[in-house]
Write a protein that holds these residues in place. Structure first.
Motif, short mmCIF file in Angstrom:
data_model
loop_
_atom_site.label_atom_id
_atom_site.label_comp_id
_atom_site.label_asym_id
_atom_site.label_seq_id
_atom_site.Cartn_x
_atom_site.Cartn_y
_atom_site.Cartn_z
N LEU A 19 1.24 -1.02 0.41
CA LEU A 19 0.08 -0.25 0.38
C LEU A 19 0.60 0.79 -0.48
CD1 LEU A 19 -2.76 1.36 0.13
CD2 LEU A 19 -2.60 0.95 2.31
N PHE A 77 -8.58 0.60 1.11
CA PHE A 77 -7.59 -0.58 1.13
C PHE A 77 -6.78 -0.60 2.03
CE2 PHE A 77 -8.21 -0.15 -3.83
CZ PHE A 77 -8.40 -1.75 -3.91
N TYR A 78 -6.89 0.50 3.01
CA TYR A 78 -6.10 -0.35 4.65
C TYR A 78 -6.72 -0.52 5.61
CZ TYR A 78 -3.61 1.17 8.69
OH TYR A 78 -2.29 1.50 9.35
N PHE A 81 -10.35 -3.14 2.70
CA PHE A 81 -9.50 -4.90 2.01
C PHE A 81 -8.35 -4.62 2.29
CE2 PHE A 81 -12.75 -3.03 -0.30
CZ PHE A 81 -13.84 -4.00 -0.29
N ALA A 84 -6.46 -7.46 0.49
CA ALA A 84 -5.82 -7.81 -1.68
C ALA A 84 -4.71 -6.63 -1.82
CB ALA A 84 -7.24 -6.38 -1.80
N VAL A 85 -3.49 -6.25 -0.89
CA VAL A 85 -2.85 -5.87 -1.28
C VAL A 85 -1.71 -6.16 -0.29
CG1 VAL A 85 -3.25 -3.07 -2.25
CG2 VAL A 85 -3.01 -3.73 0.79
#
Length: 86
Positions: A19, A77-78, A81, A84-85
């Protein structure tokens, strides 16, 4: 240059490891429209020569909109999800 450093910081903080480097790359591109050197090169053959400030002021609003959008994606995303990364 700082990719390994950002990867290490992400590991230390328990964040998804890809990320931080990804957001750094995006942030560098978001700043391009308001960078003085980019504006001066971009207007070199137009009627805006020596008026780079007008171009930068015009691009500033859109740059802030895109930056806010990317911050929301980064937070998504943090917090939502993170797998996902990874």
């Amino acid at each position: 240059m700082f990719g390994h450093f950002q990867l290490s910081v992400a590991k230390l903080l328990g964040a998804p490891v890809l990320l931080f480097p990804s957001l750094n790359s995006l942030g560098a591109e978001v700043g391009k429209p308001i960078a003085p050197q980019t504006a001066s090169v971009g207007v070199a053959t137009t009627r805006f020569v020596r008026n780079e400030g007008q171009v930068i002021r015009f691009n500033m609003g859109w740059t802030l909109v895109i930056l806010a959008y990317l911050i929301l994606i980064g937070l998504l995303f943090y917090f939502v999800f993170p797998s996902a990364v990874r």
